[in-house]
Scaffold this motif. Structure first.
Motif, PDB file in Angstrom:
ATOM      1  N   VAL A  92       0.887  -1.411   0.289  1.00 27.86           N
ATOM      2  CA  VAL A  92      -0.178   0.116   0.128  1.00 27.86           C
ATOM      3  C   VAL A  92       0.985   0.936   0.022  1.00 27.86           C
ATOM      4  O   VAL A  92       2.053   1.544   1.373  1.00 27.86           O
ATOM      5  CB  VAL A  92      -1.238   0.155   0.922  1.00 27.86           C
ATOM      6  CG1 VAL A  92      -2.185   1.432   0.918  1.00 27.86           C
ATOM      7  CG2 VAL A  92      -1.901  -1.236   1.277  1.00 27.86           C
ATOM      8  N   VAL A  93       0.600   2.175  -0.978  1.00 28.85           N
ATOM      9  CA  VAL A  93       1.297   3.199  -0.783  1.00 28.85           C
ATOM     10  C   VAL A  93       0.470   4.738  -1.035  1.00 28.85           C
ATOM     11  O   VAL A  93      -0.257   4.795  -2.354  1.00 28.85           O
ATOM     12  CB  VAL A  93       2.511   2.619  -2.307  1.00 28.85           C
ATOM     13  CG1 VAL A  93       3.608   4.670  -2.214  1.00 28.85           C
ATOM     14  CG2 VAL A  93       3.443   2.447  -2.196  1.00 28.85           C
ATOM     15  N   GLU A  94       0.022   5.644  -0.055  1.00 28.62           N
ATOM     16  CA  GLU A  94      -0.504   6.096  -0.511  1.00 28.62           C
ATOM     17  C   GLU A  94      -0.248   6.963   1.248  1.00 28.62           C
ATOM     18  O   GLU A  94       0.370   7.234   1.621  1.00 28.62           O
ATOM     19  CB  GLU A  94      -2.185   5.596   0.229  1.00 28.62           C
ATOM     20  CG  GLU A  94      -3.033   6.896   0.727  1.00 28.62           C
ATOM     21  CD  GLU A  94      -3.413   7.851  -0.855  1.00 28.62           C
ATOM     22  OE1 GLU A  94      -3.463   8.661  -0.461  1.00 28.62           O
ATOM     23  OE2 GLU A  94      -4.594   7.739  -1.784  1.00 28.62           O
ATOM     24  N   ASP A  95      -0.230   8.531   0.346  1.00 32.58           N
ATOM     25  CA  ASP A  95       0.691   9.738   0.956  1.00 32.58           C
ATOM     26  C   ASP A  95      -1.132  11.033   2.564  1.00 32.58           C
ATOM     27  O   ASP A  95      -0.421  11.320   2.608  1.00 32.58           O
ATOM     28  CB  ASP A  95       1.823  11.114   0.075  1.00 32.58           C
ATOM     29  CG  ASP A  95       0.861  11.644  -0.876  1.00 32.58           C
ATOM     30  OD1 ASP A  95      -0.661  11.306  -0.342  1.00 32.58           O
ATOM     31  OD2 ASP A  95       1.138  12.146  -1.869  1.00 32.58           O
ATOM     32  N   ASP A  96      -2.156  10.247   2.319  1.00 27.40           N
ATOM     33  CA  ASP A  96      -3.199  10.445   2.749  1.00 27.40           C
ATOM     34  C   ASP A  96      -3.269   9.636   4.264  1.00 27.40           C
ATOM     35  O   ASP A  96      -3.336   8.112   3.866  1.00 27.40           O
ATOM     36  CB  ASP A  96      -4.672  10.229   2.441  1.00 27.40           C
ATOM     37  CG  ASP A  96      -5.540  11.106   2.821  1.00 27.40           C
ATOM     38  OD1 ASP A  96      -5.844  10.846   3.763  1.00 27.40           O
ATOM     39  OD2 ASP A  96      -5.942  11.944   2.723  1.00 27.40           O
ATOM     40  N   PRO A  97      -2.542   9.715   5.149  1.00 30.83           N
ATOM     41  CA  PRO A  97      -2.891   8.678   6.021  1.00 30.83           C
ATOM     42  C   PRO A  97      -3.889   7.613   6.619  1.00 30.83           C
ATOM     43  O   PRO A  97      -3.821   7.066   7.214  1.00 30.83           O
ATOM     44  CB  PRO A  97      -2.162   9.994   7.352  1.00 30.83           C
ATOM     45  CG  PRO A  97      -1.337  10.551   7.065  1.00 30.83           C
ATOM     46  CD  PRO A  97      -2.300  11.567   5.671  1.00 30.83           C
ATOM     47  N   PHE A 118       3.268   2.880   2.696  1.00 34.33           N
ATOM     48  CA  PHE A 118       4.366   3.795   2.348  1.00 34.33           C
ATOM     49  C   PHE A 118       3.728   4.998   2.006  1.00 34.33           C
ATOM     50  O   PHE A 118       3.140   5.336   1.415  1.00 34.33           O
ATOM     51  CB  PHE A 118       5.513   3.542   1.493  1.00 34.33           C
ATOM     52  CG  PHE A 118       6.312   1.874   2.218  1.00 34.33           C
ATOM     53  CD1 PHE A 118       7.036   2.087   2.846  1.00 34.33           C
ATOM     54  CD2 PHE A 118       5.715   0.468   1.715  1.00 34.33           C
ATOM     55  CE1 PHE A 118       7.716   1.202   3.574  1.00 34.33           C
ATOM     56  CE2 PHE A 118       6.196  -0.344   2.016  1.00 34.33           C
ATOM     57  CZ  PHE A 118       6.732   0.089   2.806  1.00 34.33           C
ATOM     58  N   SER A 119       4.314   6.108   1.814  1.00 28.92           N
ATOM     59  CA  SER A 119       4.133   7.509   1.528  1.00 28.92           C
ATOM     60  C   SER A 119       4.542   8.607   0.515  1.00 28.92           C
ATOM     61  O   SER A 119       4.360   9.075  -0.125  1.00 28.92           O
ATOM     62  CB  SER A 119       3.664   8.380   2.960  1.00 28.92           C
ATOM     63  OG  SER A 119       5.322   8.777   4.163  1.00 28.92           O
ATOM     64  N   LEU A 137      -1.052  -1.525  -4.166  1.00 31.55           N
ATOM     65  CA  LEU A 137      -1.909  -0.211  -4.048  1.00 31.55           C
ATOM     66  C   LEU A 137      -1.563   1.065  -4.400  1.00 31.55           C
ATOM     67  O   LEU A 137      -1.362   1.313  -3.278  1.00 31.55           O
ATOM     68  CB  LEU A 137      -3.114  -0.411  -3.527  1.00 31.55           C
ATOM     69  CG  LEU A 137      -4.060  -1.521  -3.450  1.00 31.55           C
ATOM     70  CD1 LEU A 137      -4.798  -1.592  -2.423  1.00 31.55           C
ATOM     71  CD2 LEU A 137      -4.767  -2.032  -4.768  1.00 31.55           C
ATOM     72  N   LEU A 138      -1.472   2.315  -5.382  1.00 32.16           N
ATOM     73  CA  LEU A 138      -0.736   2.319  -5.283  1.00 32.16           C
ATOM     74  C   LEU A 138      -1.572   3.774  -6.244  1.00 32.16           C
ATOM     75  O   LEU A 138      -2.037   3.916  -7.131  1.00 32.16           O
ATOM     76  CB  LEU A 138       1.065   2.447  -6.442  1.00 32.16           C
ATOM     77  CG  LEU A 138       1.449   3.692  -7.190  1.00 32.16           C
ATOM     78  CD1 LEU A 138       2.467   4.117  -6.243  1.00 32.16           C
ATOM     79  CD2 LEU A 138       2.233   2.697  -7.774  1.00 32.16           C
ATOM     80  N   ILE A 164      -1.965  -0.937  -9.214  1.00 31.40           N
ATOM     81  CA  ILE A 164      -3.660  -0.629  -9.356  1.00 31.40           C
ATOM     82  C   ILE A 164      -3.808   0.573  -8.750  1.00 31.40           C
ATOM     83  O   ILE A 164      -3.399   0.916  -7.723  1.00 31.40           O
ATOM     84  CB  ILE A 164      -4.596  -1.395  -8.205  1.00 31.40           C
ATOM     85  CG1 ILE A 164      -4.800  -2.748  -8.604  1.00 31.40           C
ATOM     86  CG2 ILE A 164      -5.787  -0.743  -8.641  1.00 31.40           C
ATOM     87  CD1 ILE A 164      -6.079  -3.867  -7.678  1.00 31.40           C
ATOM     88  N   PHE A 165      -3.650   1.820  -9.731  1.00 33.16           N
ATOM     89  CA  PHE A 165      -3.388   3.002  -9.756  1.00 33.16           C
ATOM     90  C   PHE A 165      -4.835   3.390  -8.860  1.00 33.16           C
ATOM     91  O   PHE A 165      -6.285   3.109  -9.352  1.00 33.16           O
ATOM     92  CB  PHE A 165      -3.263   4.466 -10.730  1.00 33.16           C
ATOM     93  CG  PHE A 165      -2.087   4.116 -11.594  1.00 33.16           C
ATOM     94  CD1 PHE A 165      -0.928   4.032 -10.670  1.00 33.16           C
ATOM     95  CD2 PHE A 165      -2.014   4.008 -13.115  1.00 33.16           C
ATOM     96  CE1 PHE A 165       0.380   4.135 -11.304  1.00 33.16           C
ATOM     97  CE2 PHE A 165      -0.897   3.832 -13.504  1.00 33.16           C
ATOM     98  CZ  PHE A 165       0.245   4.250 -12.613  1.00 33.16           C
ATOM     99  N   LEU A 166      -4.543   4.546  -7.771  1.00 31.19           N
ATOM    100  CA  LEU A 166      -5.400   4.634  -6.466  1.00 31.19           C
ATOM    101  C   LEU A 166      -5.740   6.155  -7.287  1.00 31.19           C
ATOM    102  O   LEU A 166      -4.652   6.786  -6.083  1.00 31.19           O
ATOM    103  CB  LEU A 166      -5.787   4.215  -5.123  1.00 31.19           C
ATOM    104  CG  LEU A 166      -5.487   2.842  -4.999  1.00 31.19           C
ATOM    105  CD1 LEU A 166      -5.484   2.483  -3.324  1.00 31.19           C
ATOM    106  CD2 LEU A 166      -6.685   2.009  -5.084  1.00 31.19           C
ATOM    107  N   THR A 167      -6.187   6.928  -7.849  1.00 25.91           N
ATOM    108  CA  THR A 167      -6.464   8.454  -7.783  1.00 25.91           C
ATOM    109  C   THR A 167      -7.255   8.873  -8.232  1.00 25.91           C
ATOM    110  O   THR A 167      -8.153   8.727  -8.968  1.00 25.91           O
ATOM    111  CB  THR A 167      -4.954   8.340  -9.402  1.00 25.91           C
ATOM    112  OG1 THR A 167      -4.639   9.709  -9.721  1.00 25.91           O
ATOM    113  CG2 THR A 167      -5.849   8.192 -10.354  1.00 25.91           C
ATOM    114  N   GLY A 168      -7.227  10.406  -7.614  1.00 22.42           N
ATOM    115  CA  GLY A 168      -8.414  11.175  -8.588  1.00 22.42           C
ATOM    116  C   GLY A 168      -7.709  12.069 -10.203  1.00 22.42           C
ATOM    117  O   GLY A 168      -8.152  13.077 -10.451  1.00 22.42           O
TER     118      GLY A 168
END
Length: 208
Positions: A92-97, A118-119, A137-138, A164-168
């Motif tokens: 999991v790589v997401e910079d929103d805690p 990871f952020s 998940l990135l 898998i991109f998680l994005t706006g």
């Protein structure tokens, strides 16, 4: 700007096969070009997904097609959303805690192992060398050195890890669609993420 209501509306009213039959000729230079009504529909769909519609139609369709194929329609999600055949190890790589915590809890509750969250891309890239990953998940837009696109390329080309991109950021996702097996647009729910994982497993991208 994209929102989930618009996405649901377009997904329920659109069949990818129908759209490809109408617009794929734009990519091949076919003399049978879509009519004015179809062109207006194309521009409308592009705006719903926050893509620049003021470009040549072939460029608009190339990006929109990539988004639709990676994001998956509701019909495809219902058909392919079977539980994975085994627990997966997911980075999991997401910079929103808050979102990172929710993703971690979601995956753990489904029986999957989690590496991270990871952020920053640099830390995730280092961890990829230390773990055997089934999937990542990135988020595309990450803080620190390097962004999600660079990390996705590293995971895919160096370690063979499907992403898998998680994005706006739909435009960035469309431009780099070849790096991802699926796309989950923000804002999303837990079901959207689990469906994308199931579609990725069903596609054969994850080793059995």
């Amino acid at each position: 700007m994209f929102d989930g209501t618009l996405n649901a509306t377009i997904g329920e009213g659109v069949e990818l096969d129908r759209l490809r039959a109408i617009y794929d000729g734009l990519l091949s230079g076919s003399p049978d070009q879509p009519g004015d009504e179809a062109m207006a529909e194309l521009a409308g769909m592009a705006r719903i997904f926050d893509l620049d519609a003021d470009r040549p139609p072939a460029d608009v369709w190339r990006d929109l097609r990539a988004v639709l194929m990676r994001h998956g329609s509701p019909v495809a999600r219902r058909r392919d959303a079977a539980p994975p055949p085994r627990p997966l190890t997911v980075m999991v790589v997401e910079d929103d805690p808050g979102m990172a915590s929710e993703l971690t809890e979601l995956l753990a509750a489904a029986g999957h192992g989690v590496v991270g969250p990871f952020s920053e891309a640099a830390a995730a890239g280092t961890a990829a060398a230390l773990h055997t990953l089934d999937l990542a998940l990135l988020d595309i837009n990450l803080a620190g050195d390097g962004d999600g696109v660079v990390l996705a390329r590293h995971l895919k080309e160096t370690w063979g890890v499907p992403v898998i991109f998680l994005t706006g950021n739909v435009a960035a996702a469309a431009e780099n669609a070849r790096l991802a097996t699926a796309l989950v647009l923000k804002p999303y729910g837990g079901r959207d993420v689990m469906d994308a994982i199931a579609r990725t497993v069903a596609s054969g991208a994850v080793a059995p």
